[in-house]
Motif scaffolding. Structure first.
Motif, short mmCIF file in Angstrom:
data_model
loop_
_atom_site.label_atom_id
_atom_site.label_comp_id
_atom_site.label_asym_id
_atom_site.label_seq_id
_atom_site.Cartn_x
_atom_site.Cartn_y
_atom_site.Cartn_z
N ALA A 267 27.14 52.13 32.18
CA ALA A 267 26.04 53.63 32.51
C ALA A 267 27.91 54.93 32.22
CB ALA A 267 25.11 53.82 34.01
N ASP A 268 28.59 54.78 33.77
CA ASP A 268 29.62 55.72 33.52
C ASP A 268 30.69 55.46 32.99
OD1 ASP A 268 28.06 57.02 35.45
OD2 ASP A 268 29.21 55.59 37.46
N ILE A 269 30.14 54.46 32.09
CA ILE A 269 31.97 54.17 31.30
C ILE A 269 32.89 53.40 31.57
CG2 ILE A 269 32.93 54.64 28.65
CD1 ILE A 269 30.93 56.67 28.90
N LYS A 270 32.94 53.23 32.47
CA LYS A 270 34.22 52.84 33.48
C LYS A 270 34.36 51.04 33.29
CE LYS A 270 33.09 55.89 37.64
NZ LYS A 270 33.20 55.61 39.54
N THR A 271 35.69 50.79 33.65
CA THR A 271 36.60 49.68 33.49
C THR A 271 36.02 48.94 34.54
OG1 THR A 271 37.50 49.92 31.60
CG2 THR A 271 38.00 48.40 32.15
N ILE A 272 35.53 47.40 35.14
CA ILE A 272 36.29 46.54 36.28
C ILE A 272 37.27 46.07 35.63
CG2 ILE A 272 35.18 44.90 36.81
CD1 ILE A 272 32.46 45.16 36.31
N ARG A 273 38.29 45.37 36.63
CA ARG A 273 38.87 44.51 36.68
C ARG A 273 38.98 43.89 38.23
NH1 ARG A 273 43.79 45.31 39.46
NH2 ARG A 273 43.46 47.02 40.62
N PHE A 274 39.71 42.81 37.68
CA PHE A 274 39.32 41.53 39.00
C PHE A 274 40.69 41.67 39.24
CE2 PHE A 274 37.09 39.01 35.55
CZ PHE A 274 35.57 39.29 36.66
N SER A 275 40.37 41.81 40.76
CA SER A 275 42.05 42.57 41.51
C SER A 275 41.80 41.15 42.16
CB SER A 275 40.90 43.35 42.89
OG SER A 275 40.53 43.43 43.25
N GLN B 111 35.98 25.26 50.95
CA GLN B 111 35.07 25.88 51.02
C GLN B 111 33.95 26.75 49.92
OE1 GLN B 111 33.28 22.99 52.50
NE2 GLN B 111 34.56 22.15 54.05
N MET B 112 35.41 27.58 50.02
CA MET B 112 34.03 28.90 48.91
C MET B 112 35.90 29.70 48.08
SD MET B 112 30.76 28.68 49.84
CE MET B 112 30.60 30.56 48.63
N ILE B 113 35.10 29.54 46.53
CA ILE B 113 36.29 30.68 46.05
C ILE B 113 35.66 32.28 45.91
CG2 ILE B 113 37.41 30.62 43.95
CD1 ILE B 113 37.66 28.17 43.76
N GLY B 114 35.94 32.96 46.55
CA GLY B 114 35.56 34.67 46.12
C GLY B 114 36.07 35.34 45.10
N ILE B 115 35.89 36.40 43.79
CA ILE B 115 36.43 37.12 42.94
C ILE B 115 36.09 38.51 43.43
CG2 ILE B 115 36.66 36.99 40.95
CD1 ILE B 115 35.03 34.40 40.97
N TYR B 116 36.93 39.08 43.57
CA TYR B 116 37.03 40.75 43.47
C TYR B 116 37.62 41.41 42.95
CZ TYR B 116 36.65 39.99 49.18
OH TYR B 116 35.82 39.28 50.17
N ALA B 117 37.02 42.62 42.55
CA ALA B 117 36.78 43.16 41.99
C ALA B 117 36.39 44.95 41.60
CB ALA B 117 35.98 43.14 40.72
N LEU C 205 32.93 42.61 46.28
CA LEU C 205 32.89 40.40 45.67
C LEU C 205 32.01 40.49 45.04
CD1 LEU C 205 33.52 37.63 47.22
CD2 LEU C 205 31.83 37.77 48.33
N PHE C 206 32.67 40.50 43.90
CA PHE C 206 31.77 40.29 42.74
C PHE C 206 31.00 38.78 42.58
CE2 PHE C 206 31.49 39.61 38.33
CZ PHE C 206 31.11 41.23 37.84
N ALA C 207 31.78 38.23 42.72
CA ALA C 207 31.10 36.53 42.26
C ALA C 207 31.81 35.22 43.16
CB ALA C 207 31.27 36.23 40.57
N ILE C 208 31.33 34.69 43.64
CA ILE C 208 31.54 33.42 44.61
C ILE C 208 31.21 32.01 44.26
CG2 ILE C 208 31.40 34.71 46.86
CD1 ILE C 208 28.77 32.32 45.56
N SER C 209 31.78 30.55 44.41
CA SER C 209 31.36 29.43 44.38
C SER C 209 31.48 28.99 45.23
CB SER C 209 32.45 28.68 43.38
OG SER C 209 32.23 28.09 42.95
N LYS C 210 31.28 27.79 44.92
CA LYS C 210 30.61 26.53 47.00
C LYS C 210 30.94 25.97 46.57
CE LYS C 210 27.69 25.88 49.81
NZ LYS C 210 28.36 23.77 50.16
N ALA C 211 31.89 24.27 47.73
CA ALA C 211 32.67 23.58 47.00
C ALA C 211 31.30 22.67 46.96
CB ALA C 211 33.84 23.09 47.68
N LEU C 212 31.59 21.24 45.46
CA LEU C 212 30.49 20.47 46.39
C LEU C 212 31.40 18.92 46.61
CD1 LEU C 212 28.90 19.78 42.56
CD2 LEU C 212 28.01 21.00 44.76
N GLN C 213 32.76 19.33 47.07
CA GLN C 213 33.72 18.19 47.70
C GLN C 213 34.75 18.77 47.25
OE1 GLN C 213 34.55 14.30 45.58
NE2 GLN C 213 36.00 13.93 46.08
#
Length: 265
Positions: free
Chosen positions: A22-30, A89-95, A103-111
Protein backbone atom coordinates in the motif's frame (compact mmCIF):
# COMPACT_ATOMS: atom_id res chain seq x y z
CA UNK A 1 20.07 -33.82 10.38
CA UNK A 2 16.86 -32.38 11.82
CA UNK A 3 13.56 -31.77 10.04
CA UNK A 4 11.31 -28.72 10.24
CA UNK A 5 7.70 -27.91 9.43
CA UNK A 6 6.84 -25.57 6.57
CA UNK A 7 7.45 -21.95 7.54
CA UNK A 8 4.40 -19.95 8.67
CA UNK A 9 4.14 -16.19 8.08
CA UNK A 10 2.96 -14.41 11.22
CA UNK A 11 0.11 -11.91 11.45
CA UNK A 12 2.70 -9.16 11.78
CA UNK A 13 4.45 -10.50 8.69
CA UNK A 14 1.26 -10.43 6.64
CA UNK A 15 0.47 -6.93 7.92
CA UNK A 16 3.95 -5.79 6.89
CA UNK A 17 3.39 -7.19 3.39
CA UNK A 18 0.05 -5.37 3.08
CA UNK A 19 1.56 -2.09 4.33
CA UNK A 20 4.55 -2.46 2.04
CA UNK A 21 2.32 -2.86 -1.00
CA UNK A 22 0.00 0.00 0.00
CA UNK A 23 2.80 2.43 0.91
CA UNK A 24 5.17 1.26 -1.81
CA UNK A 25 7.73 0.19 0.78
CA UNK A 26 10.23 -2.63 0.51
CA UNK A 27 10.66 -5.45 3.01
CA UNK A 28 14.15 -6.66 3.87
CA UNK A 29 14.97 -9.77 5.90
CA UNK A 30 17.09 -8.45 8.77
CA UNK A 31 18.04 -11.58 10.72
CA UNK A 32 17.34 -15.26 11.32
CA UNK A 33 17.29 -16.63 14.89
CA UNK A 34 17.18 -20.08 16.46
CA UNK A 35 15.40 -20.87 19.71
CA UNK A 36 15.68 -23.77 22.16
CA UNK A 37 12.17 -23.19 23.54
CA UNK A 38 9.79 -26.08 22.88
CA UNK A 39 6.36 -24.59 22.26
CA UNK A 40 3.21 -26.73 22.77
CA UNK A 41 1.51 -28.03 19.64
CA UNK A 42 -1.64 -25.95 20.23
CA UNK A 43 0.32 -22.69 19.97
CA UNK A 44 -1.25 -20.14 17.63
CA UNK A 45 1.86 -19.81 15.46
CA UNK A 46 0.69 -16.88 13.36
CA UNK A 47 0.09 -14.84 16.52
CA UNK A 48 3.68 -15.02 17.77
CA UNK A 49 5.42 -11.65 17.95
CA UNK A 50 8.76 -12.90 19.31
CA UNK A 51 10.43 -16.19 20.22
CA UNK A 52 11.36 -17.34 23.71
CA UNK A 53 14.72 -18.98 24.34
CA UNK A 54 16.63 -17.38 21.47
CA UNK A 55 20.15 -18.83 21.43
CA UNK A 56 21.74 -17.36 18.32
CA UNK A 57 21.04 -14.98 15.46
CA UNK A 58 22.63 -14.43 12.07
CA UNK A 59 22.20 -12.40 8.91
CA UNK A 60 20.71 -14.24 5.91
CA UNK A 61 23.42 -15.02 3.38
CA UNK A 62 21.14 -15.37 0.38
CA UNK A 63 17.61 -14.19 -0.48
CA UNK A 64 15.98 -15.16 -3.77
CA UNK A 65 12.54 -14.82 -5.34
CA UNK A 66 11.16 -17.58 -7.55
CA UNK A 67 8.13 -16.73 -9.65
CA UNK A 68 5.56 -14.43 -8.05
CA UNK A 69 5.07 -16.05 -4.64
CA UNK A 70 8.09 -18.06 -3.45
CA UNK A 71 10.91 -16.50 -1.47
CA UNK A 72 13.95 -18.51 -0.38
CA UNK A 73 16.63 -17.54 2.08
CA UNK A 74 19.65 -19.26 3.57
CA UNK A 75 21.12 -18.97 7.07
CA UNK A 76 24.27 -20.38 8.64
CA UNK A 77 24.67 -21.07 12.37
CA UNK A 78 28.04 -22.13 13.80
CA UNK A 79 28.98 -23.28 17.29
CA UNK A 80 32.17 -21.17 17.41
CA UNK A 81 30.78 -19.16 20.37
CA UNK A 82 28.52 -21.83 21.92
CA UNK A 83 29.54 -22.84 25.46
CA UNK A 84 26.59 -25.16 26.21
CA UNK A 85 24.83 -27.46 23.77
CA UNK A 86 21.17 -26.84 22.97
CA UNK A 87 18.44 -28.16 20.68
CA UNK A 88 17.19 -26.02 17.80
CA UNK A 89 13.43 -26.19 18.33
CA UNK A 90 12.40 -23.10 16.36
CA UNK A 91 13.71 -20.95 13.51
CA UNK A 92 12.51 -17.35 13.35
CA UNK A 93 12.85 -14.95 10.41
CA UNK A 94 12.76 -11.23 11.19
CA UNK A 95 12.07 -8.51 8.63
CA UNK A 96 11.99 -4.72 8.48
CA UNK A 97 10.25 -2.22 6.21
CA UNK A 98 12.41 0.67 7.33
CA UNK A 99 10.03 1.74 10.10
CA UNK A 100 9.90 -1.35 12.30
CA UNK A 101 11.24 -4.87 12.66
CA UNK A 102 8.88 -7.80 13.22
CA UNK A 103 8.96 -11.57 13.57
CA UNK A 104 7.98 -12.25 9.96
CA UNK A 105 7.85 -16.07 9.87
CA UNK A 106 8.59 -19.12 12.00
CA UNK A 107 9.33 -22.82 11.49
CA UNK A 108 9.01 -25.48 14.20
CA UNK A 109 11.24 -28.55 14.41
CA UNK A 110 9.75 -31.95 13.73
CA UNK A 111 13.12 -33.43 14.71
CA UNK A 112 15.37 -30.90 16.41
CA UNK A 113 19.04 -30.50 15.53
CA UNK A 114 21.41 -30.32 18.49
CA UNK A 115 23.95 -27.52 18.38
CA UNK A 116 27.05 -28.88 20.15
CA UNK A 117 29.23 -26.83 22.48
CA UNK A 118 32.52 -25.69 20.98
CA UNK A 119 35.36 -27.88 22.29
CA UNK A 120 38.30 -26.24 20.58
CA UNK A 121 38.32 -28.34 17.40
CA UNK A 122 36.96 -27.34 13.99
CA UNK A 123 33.62 -25.51 14.48
CA UNK A 124 30.39 -27.29 13.62
CA UNK A 125 27.65 -25.58 11.63
CA UNK A 126 24.08 -25.94 10.44
CA UNK A 127 22.90 -24.44 7.14
CA UNK A 128 19.15 -23.86 6.75
CA UNK A 129 17.43 -23.23 3.41
CA UNK A 130 14.05 -21.68 4.21
CA UNK A 131 11.22 -21.33 1.71
CA UNK A 132 8.35 -18.87 2.23
CA UNK A 133 5.14 -18.56 0.21
CA UNK A 134 4.47 -14.80 -0.02
CA UNK A 135 1.45 -13.61 -2.03
CA UNK A 136 3.12 -10.29 -2.91
CA UNK A 137 6.71 -11.43 -3.32
CA UNK A 138 7.53 -8.27 -5.26
CA UNK A 139 7.48 -6.42 -1.93
CA UNK A 140 10.52 -8.39 -0.76
CA UNK A 141 13.95 -6.89 -1.29
CA UNK A 142 16.56 -9.43 -2.35
CA UNK A 143 19.58 -7.36 -1.34
CA UNK A 144 21.74 -9.20 1.22
CA UNK A 145 23.66 -7.41 3.98
CA UNK A 146 27.33 -7.50 2.84
CA UNK A 147 28.34 -8.11 6.47
CA UNK A 148 26.69 -11.53 6.31
CA UNK A 149 28.85 -14.64 6.31
CA UNK A 150 29.10 -16.70 3.13
CA UNK A 151 28.08 -20.29 3.69
CA UNK A 152 29.58 -23.40 2.16
CA UNK A 153 26.57 -23.54 -0.14
CA UNK A 154 27.10 -19.95 -1.29
CA UNK A 155 30.67 -20.75 -2.31
CA UNK A 156 29.64 -23.98 -4.05
CA UNK A 157 26.85 -22.18 -5.91
CA UNK A 158 29.42 -19.75 -7.27
CA UNK A 159 31.72 -22.59 -8.32
CA UNK A 160 28.80 -24.39 -9.94
CA UNK A 161 28.00 -21.34 -12.03
CA UNK A 162 31.58 -21.14 -13.21
CA UNK A 163 32.47 -24.76 -13.84
CA UNK A 164 29.23 -26.74 -13.64
CA UNK A 165 30.27 -28.26 -10.31
CA UNK A 166 27.50 -30.31 -8.64
CA UNK A 167 28.95 -30.81 -5.17
CA UNK A 168 27.51 -30.04 -1.74
CA UNK A 169 29.74 -30.10 1.35
CA UNK A 170 28.35 -30.11 4.87
CA UNK A 171 30.05 -31.46 7.99
CA UNK A 172 28.46 -31.44 11.41
CA UNK A 173 30.15 -32.97 14.43
CA UNK A 174 28.24 -34.95 17.05
CA UNK A 175 28.86 -36.45 20.48
CA UNK A 176 28.46 -40.18 21.08
CA UNK A 177 28.73 -42.52 24.07
CA UNK A 178 31.01 -45.55 23.68
CA UNK A 179 31.17 -48.56 25.99
CA UNK A 180 34.71 -49.78 26.71
CA UNK A 181 34.84 -53.53 27.50
CA UNK A 182 37.48 -55.36 29.51
CA UNK A 183 39.19 -56.95 26.47
CA UNK A 184 42.53 -55.12 26.66
CA UNK A 185 45.51 -56.69 24.88
CA UNK A 186 49.06 -56.95 26.14
CA UNK A 187 50.56 -58.83 29.09
CA UNK A 188 52.31 -55.67 30.24
CA UNK A 189 52.01 -51.95 29.64
CA UNK A 190 51.23 -50.38 27.29
CA UNK A 191 47.80 -52.00 27.02
CA UNK A 192 45.71 -51.43 23.90
CA UNK A 193 42.16 -51.96 22.77
CA UNK A 194 40.63 -51.44 19.32
CA UNK A 195 36.94 -50.57 19.29
CA UNK A 196 34.62 -50.64 16.29
CA UNK A 197 32.86 -47.27 16.20
CA UNK A 198 31.21 -46.83 12.76
CA UNK A 199 30.56 -43.09 13.33
CA UNK A 200 34.20 -42.00 13.57
CA UNK A 201 36.36 -40.96 10.63
CA UNK A 202 40.05 -40.24 10.26
CA UNK A 203 40.49 -36.55 11.02
CA UNK A 204 37.65 -36.33 13.56
CA UNK A 205 38.74 -34.61 16.79
CA UNK A 206 36.86 -37.25 18.86
CA UNK A 207 38.04 -35.86 22.19
CA UNK A 208 37.41 -38.11 25.21
CA UNK A 209 35.18 -36.77 27.97
CA UNK A 210 33.37 -38.31 30.90
CA UNK A 211 30.09 -39.98 29.99
CA UNK A 212 28.65 -38.95 33.35
CA UNK A 213 25.48 -36.84 33.26
CA UNK A 214 22.61 -36.04 35.61
CA UNK A 215 21.10 -39.51 35.10
CA UNK A 216 24.25 -41.45 35.97
CA UNK A 217 24.16 -43.39 39.22
CA UNK A 218 26.78 -42.32 41.76
CA UNK A 219 28.47 -45.75 41.70
CA UNK A 220 28.70 -45.73 37.90
CA UNK A 221 30.03 -42.17 37.88
CA UNK A 222 32.81 -43.06 40.30
CA UNK A 223 33.74 -46.19 38.31
CA UNK A 224 33.64 -44.49 34.89
CA UNK A 225 35.78 -41.57 35.98
CA UNK A 226 38.31 -43.87 37.61
CA UNK A 227 38.60 -46.20 34.61
CA UNK A 228 38.67 -43.38 32.02
CA UNK A 229 41.52 -41.70 33.89
CA UNK A 230 43.72 -44.68 33.04
CA UNK A 231 43.47 -44.07 29.28
CA UNK A 232 46.47 -42.09 28.04
CA UNK A 233 45.35 -41.52 24.45
CA UNK A 234 42.93 -42.46 21.69
CA UNK A 235 43.86 -42.80 18.03
CA UNK A 236 41.81 -42.94 14.81
CA UNK A 237 44.03 -44.46 12.14
CA UNK A 238 41.24 -46.10 10.13
CA UNK A 239 37.64 -45.01 9.58
CA UNK A 240 35.37 -46.78 12.05
CA UNK A 241 38.17 -47.90 14.39
CA UNK A 242 39.14 -46.28 17.69
CA UNK A 243 42.36 -47.43 19.39
CA UNK A 244 42.71 -46.78 23.12
CA UNK A 245 46.13 -46.94 24.83
CA UNK A 246 46.96 -47.28 28.53
CA UNK A 247 50.66 -46.80 29.24
CA UNK A 248 50.53 -47.77 32.90
CA UNK A 249 47.60 -49.39 34.70
CA UNK A 250 45.01 -51.45 32.80
CA UNK A 251 41.28 -50.82 33.44
CA UNK A 252 39.62 -53.89 34.94
CA UNK A 253 35.94 -53.01 34.53
CA UNK A 254 33.62 -52.13 31.69
CA UNK A 255 32.86 -48.40 31.57
CA UNK A 256 31.70 -45.64 29.25
CA UNK A 257 33.33 -42.62 27.66
CA UNK A 258 31.95 -39.70 25.64
CA UNK A 259 33.56 -38.86 22.30
CA UNK A 260 33.10 -35.18 21.36
CA UNK A 261 33.67 -34.37 17.70
CA UNK A 262 32.42 -37.32 15.61
CA UNK A 263 31.39 -36.63 12.02
CA UNK A 264 29.33 -39.75 11.31
CA UNK A 265 25.68 -40.17 12.25
Amino acid sequence: MGAFKAAIITDNGNAMIANAVADIKTIRFSKVVVSSHEYPEDTVWSGLTTLDGIQQETTPTDVRISGTSQVGLRALFTNANVSEKYKIQMIGIYATDGDREVLFAISKALQADEMPAYVGAAPSSFIYNISLIVSRASAIQTTVDPAGTATVQDILALEEGISGLRVKIEKVYHNIIVTVPTSWTGSAAPYTQELTVPEIKVGDPAEMWSAVDETTAAADAKLWNKMAAMIDCAQINVDGKLTLICKNKKPTSEFKIRLKGVSGS
